[in-house]
Design an enzyme around this catalytic site. Sequence first.
Site, mmCIF file in Angstrom:
data_model
loop_
_atom_site.group_PDB
_atom_site.id
_atom_site.type_symbol
_atom_site.label_atom_id
_atom_site.label_comp_id
_atom_site.label_asym_id
_atom_site.label_seq_id
_atom_site.Cartn_x
_atom_site.Cartn_y
_atom_site.Cartn_z
ATOM 1 C CE LYS A 256 -3.818 2.065 2.671
ATOM 2 N NZ LYS A 256 -4.622 1.967 3.906
ATOM 3 C CB SER B 175 -7.980 3.771 3.000
ATOM 4 O OG SER B 175 -7.082 3.202 3.924
ATOM 5 C CB SER C 269 -8.102 0.969 5.884
ATOM 6 O OG SER C 269 -8.814 2.161 5.728
HETATM 7 N N1 GLN Z 1 -13.044 4.530 6.693
HETATM 8 C C1 GLN Z 1 -12.327 4.962 7.848
HETATM 9 C C2 GLN Z 1 -11.909 6.405 7.669
HETATM 10 O O1 GLN Z 1 -12.267 6.976 6.698
HETATM 11 C C3 GLN Z 1 -11.151 4.084 8.122
HETATM 12 C C4 GLN Z 1 -9.958 4.372 7.287
HETATM 13 C C5 GLN Z 1 -8.767 3.545 7.680
HETATM 14 O O2 GLN Z 1 -8.867 2.538 8.365
HETATM 15 N N2 GLN Z 1 -7.597 4.006 7.261
HETATM 16 O O3 GLN Z 1 -11.237 6.971 8.463
#
Ligand code: GLN
Length: 503
Positions: A79, A154, A178
């Site tokens: 990532k 994400s 994420s």
């Molecule tokens: N969807 C969550 C956010 O927008 C989690 C994102 C994540 O785990 N990086 O913060």
Amino acid sequence: MSALHTLGVAELADALGAGRVSSEELTTHLLARLAAHEHLGAFLVHDADSALRQAREADARRAAGRAHGPLDGVPIAHKDVFVTTAFPSTAASKMLAGYRSPFDATVVAQLAAAGTVTLGKLNCDEFAMGGSNENSAFKPARNPWDTGRIPGGSSGGSAVAVAARLLPAATGTDTGGSVRQPAALCGVTGIKPTYGRCSRYGMIAFASSLDQAGPIARSAEDCALLLGAMSGFDERDATSAPQPVPDFAAAIRAPRAGASGAQPLKGLRIGLPKEFFGAGVAADVAAPVRAALAECEKLGATLVDVSLPRTELSIPVYYIIAPAEASSNLSRYDGVRYGHRAATASDLLDLYRRSRSEGFGPEVKRRIMIGTYVLSHGYYDAYYLQAQKLRRMIADDFQAAFAHCDLIAGPVTPTVARPLGSQTDPVAEYLTDIFTLPASLAGLPGMSVPAGFAYDDNAGGLPVGLQLIGNYWQEAQLLHAAHAFQQATDFHTRAPAEKTAWV
Ligand code: GLN
């Protein structure tokens, strides 16, 4: 046409070990597949020359009897939140476009030391803020089960690459879901370990009290192999824990005490929080999750009712704490030290303002503003302090539930993957994190396991994930249960139909 891309990490480890395939052959095959699937938007950057060089080095080590272990020669990608010396590291933000780190993240270095071949860097939401991959400043990633839909985020690029069989495994990060959400929406397996299990050194910071690394792969067995290499104490991360790292791959195969072949989960108590099975879950998600739990029962597990009474509060709590920490972490991007710098500015303040206005996307700006507000004098006690108190209570609720069960299960997401561009209300988007945020706030390990499909007249089958949450440091137990489930089911082996010519 070769079928090398259909093999998972454990199968590739066997094939490489037995000399049935070379890493160079495998890497060449996957690079060609990657090129034929650029429309999925999984990668932000890849480099065939560097990948083939690493592959040949792995083959040479193996030929000399000095292979670094089962992962030696296995192609992966990271990532783009993990910094790397070999590739630019952007967190999918214009703020870091072209940025080269002078060092590798610890997780990247650990996987390189295990011999993995890095093909490139994977798409994600900007600074990991989002759950759809639509917040990438460069391009969306597309769900290979229906390319008109989000892959989740994400770590969207990671899940897309694994689901589309471009890679056997990838790294991801999970702050509030994420790793688990994109794994669920793309029909692959992902684990977010206990906070502190993996080093965060070199992981571009979003919300430091929540950020964790985790692997995404096809099976629990494959995740176990990756997680083993990614775990362990790192003196360069003050929050990494001096906790012994079990042999996860061995642990998943070890039978439970008192279990039998037909009942590998005998004696395991799985808690079902009533808040995870209410009206907020779409029927086409609830049905496969229930069926997966019935399968666990057949395998010997006992289902018990538990409660996590503050589940709903995890949304406001997370969306105060995470932006608060983000506003502090992202203050380092000022256009002076590194990252985007505005071309013209009248004075220093103007330089900060222009660089940040140009460099950050709308969701990142929104979070910096929310975070700055909740930390500001006069509001700190009302928002941030209250959120911290509730965070403790959410963690305590889990401990009360774990008095009655060994694992907690539920859905990962309230719905299947939605169409790209179909959500414009940020608050409605935040609500979809309801089932992943509680474990994140508590720092507990959580896993997403392919549980079946929801059928849509237009899209055909769309994957559904089963979430398993364990107590602190119980990743081996999570992986063991998921592996037993995967030995009895084949959801994790199903691949999306190819919409382009196979290579
Ligand atoms: N969807 C969550 C956010 O927008 C989690 C994102 C994540 O785990 N990086 O913060």
